[in-house]
Design a protein around this motif. Structure first.
Motif, mmCIF file in Angstrom:
data_model
loop_
_atom_site.group_PDB
_atom_site.id
_atom_site.type_symbol
_atom_site.label_atom_id
_atom_site.label_comp_id
_atom_site.label_asym_id
_atom_site.label_seq_id
_atom_site.Cartn_x
_atom_site.Cartn_y
_atom_site.Cartn_z
ATOM 1 N N TYR A 51 -10.922 -13.715 -3.548
ATOM 2 C CA TYR A 51 -12.072 -12.947 -3.068
ATOM 3 C C TYR A 51 -11.726 -11.913 -2.002
ATOM 4 O O TYR A 51 -12.222 -10.783 -2.064
ATOM 5 C CB TYR A 51 -13.147 -13.904 -2.535
ATOM 6 C CG TYR A 51 -13.760 -14.756 -3.611
ATOM 7 C CD1 TYR A 51 -14.698 -14.221 -4.491
ATOM 8 C CD2 TYR A 51 -13.388 -16.087 -3.776
ATOM 9 C CE1 TYR A 51 -15.263 -14.998 -5.494
ATOM 10 C CE2 TYR A 51 -13.949 -16.874 -4.774
ATOM 11 C CZ TYR A 51 -14.889 -16.320 -5.634
ATOM 12 O OH TYR A 51 -15.440 -17.084 -6.625
ATOM 13 N N ASP B 246 -20.350 -15.636 -6.444
ATOM 14 C CA ASP B 246 -20.246 -14.394 -7.209
ATOM 15 C C ASP B 246 -21.638 -13.925 -7.608
ATOM 16 O O ASP B 246 -22.503 -14.731 -7.979
ATOM 17 C CB ASP B 246 -19.419 -14.619 -8.477
ATOM 18 C CG ASP B 246 -17.936 -14.726 -8.185
ATOM 19 O OD1 ASP B 246 -17.309 -13.687 -7.968
ATOM 20 O OD2 ASP B 246 -17.419 -15.863 -8.173
ATOM 21 N N SER B 247 -21.846 -12.618 -7.573
ATOM 22 C CA SER B 247 -23.171 -12.076 -7.888
ATOM 23 C C SER B 247 -23.594 -12.346 -9.323
ATOM 24 O O SER B 247 -24.788 -12.423 -9.620
ATOM 25 C CB SER B 247 -23.194 -10.563 -7.632
ATOM 26 O OG SER B 247 -22.273 -9.896 -8.478
ATOM 27 N N GLY B 248 -22.645 -12.499 -10.209
ATOM 28 C CA GLY B 248 -22.974 -12.713 -11.618
ATOM 29 C C GLY B 248 -23.184 -14.163 -11.996
ATOM 30 O O GLY B 248 -23.368 -14.470 -13.187
ATOM 31 N N GLY C 182 -20.927 -7.709 -4.951
ATOM 32 C CA GLY C 182 -20.338 -8.540 -5.999
ATOM 33 C C GLY C 182 -20.032 -9.938 -5.514
ATOM 34 O O GLY C 182 -19.819 -10.853 -6.305
ATOM 35 N N LYS D 109 -14.932 -5.424 -5.321
ATOM 36 C CA LYS D 109 -16.257 -5.991 -5.109
ATOM 37 C C LYS D 109 -16.726 -5.640 -3.703
ATOM 38 O O LYS D 109 -15.925 -5.538 -2.774
ATOM 39 C CB LYS D 109 -16.253 -7.517 -5.287
ATOM 40 C CG LYS D 109 -15.938 -7.968 -6.710
ATOM 41 C CD LYS D 109 -16.065 -9.470 -6.859
ATOM 42 C CE LYS D 109 -15.791 -9.895 -8.306
ATOM 43 N NZ LYS D 109 -15.964 -11.363 -8.491
#
Length: 379
Positions: free
Chosen positions: A110, A187-189, A164, A119
């Motif tokens: 990250y 994580d944003s997803g 992100g 990100k």
């Protein structure tokens, strides 16, 4: 201020000033008008290594130090407080937290992505209607085998919807109250995480704020940042680091406002002479200059402490306290100097004042700065 800075720091400062003038200044008013996230400018900042400027080279950072980073924030803020806020929330809150408390694997996964601009980072602490971990919509994280499952809402998340990676402070032991808060990397997803709405603001409008919903968001236990129960301690130190950068924001915004007032004061003629020649105007300008100078020194000192690994929480609290007073006072006086023109949207003072107000209130400290300062005095 050159006597305080190394040659490298002066070059970084000059580069940031030229970058801000070339790429941000032409778009600053439009960013404020639309409130849209300036993705193209963020991409340009990635090319300049601004997103990881004080991070370790091992993870894609430039290792230029927190003072160099603060110089960049100051120069960008002179042109756009919103763009500077995007960088502060990314670097001082999200990236700093992972750099400070992340495991080796978390940093490789990250922190490297944040430093290299793959990100954008955000820090999710505030919750609707109550203090973190206390309200009906608080984010709770339940352990489920090798995972944690998050449920609840976060509000006023700066960079929300554009980020992100989120650092999320959630309640892991409700019976422990504040001591039961923990921090997670999300994580944003991730399935179940959604942006409920973006929140319109008076100032710092290009730094998008959002309300997030966590609907049974499952993340691996390896995404726990630090240890369970240390969430508020992580948030407190990250906010102290951010307070230094926000002090640099205030310096930049107030400096730009003062320079505009000086220019106006020299050009505006009353009673056959420039209004800058009147003692009342000169007194206001002098007060601005003195406060900006003192705040700048405080920011440079605290940034130097942070990059040396020395305690900086008290200095950060002093900056938070003084910056709020000095910044707001400066912009009120700028509008007073410029009169009706300053109050109009034809002059930059309107945007600068709204941005100053955003710096003051966009992140509430876990403790009032007065409490931190007094606590250190009385310890």
């Amino acid at each position: 201020m050159g006597y305080l800075l190394t040659e490298e720091q002066q070059l970084i400062q000059q580069n940031a000033r030229e970058f801000a003038q070339e790429y941000i200044a032409p778009a600053a008013a439009e960013i404020d008008h639309t409130g849209a996230h300036p993705a193209d400018i963020v991409a340009k900042m990635v090319e300049q290594d601004f997103l990881g400027i004080f991070m370790p080279a091992e993870f894609g950072g430039a290792e230029a130090g927190y003072l160099s980073y603060s110089l960049i924030i100051e120069e960008i803020s002179r042109v756009s407080g919103a763009v500077a806020a995007i960088l502060v929330n990314h670097a001082s809150l999200a990236a700093y937290s992972i750099s400070r408390w992340g495991s080796g694997e978390q940093k490789r996964t990250y922190l490297a992505a944040l430093c290299q601009g793959e990100k954008l980072g955000a820090f999710a602490l505030a919750e609707p209607g109550a203090a973190p971990g206390a309200g009906q919509q608080k984010v709770v994280a339940h352990k489920d085998g090798d995972d944690y499952v998050l449920h609840g809402r976060k509000c006023y998340v700066a960079n929300g919807g554009a980020a992100g990676v989120y650092i999320v402070v959630a309640q892991t032991k409700p019976e422990a109250g504040a001591q039961g808060m923990s921090a997670f990397i999300v994580d944003s997803g991730t399935a179940g995480l959604s942006v409920v709405r973006t929140i319109g603001k008076m100032g710092l409008r290009g730094c998008q704020s959002a309300e997030l919903e966590f609907n049974n968001v499952k993340i691996p236990a390896a995404n726990l940042l630090g240890a369970e129960g240390t969430g508020l301690a992580i948030a407190a130190e990250a906010q102290a680091a951010a307070a230094i950068a926000e002090g640099a924001m205030m310096v930049g915004i107030a400096q730009a406002a003062m320079e505009d007032a000086v220019k106006y004061g020299k050009q505006r003629i009353q009673f056959r002479r420039p209004i800058a020649s009147f003692p009342a105007i000169q007194t206001m300008l002098a007060d601005m200059a003195a406060n900006i100078h003192l705040l700048r020194l405080a920011v440079y000192d605290a940034a130097s402490l942070l990059e040396k690994g020395e305690p900086f929480a008290n200095e950060a609290a002093i900056i938070r306290l003084f910056a709020a007073r000095a910044g707001q006072s400066a912009l009120i006086d700028v509008i007073q100097v410029e009169g009706g023109y300053g109050y109009s949207q034809e002059m930059p003072a309107s945007r600068l004042y709204r941005d100053v107000k955003g710096v003051v209130i966009k992140d509430s400290s876990l403790d009032f700065p007065e409490k931190i300062i007094a606590g250190n005095l009385l310890a």
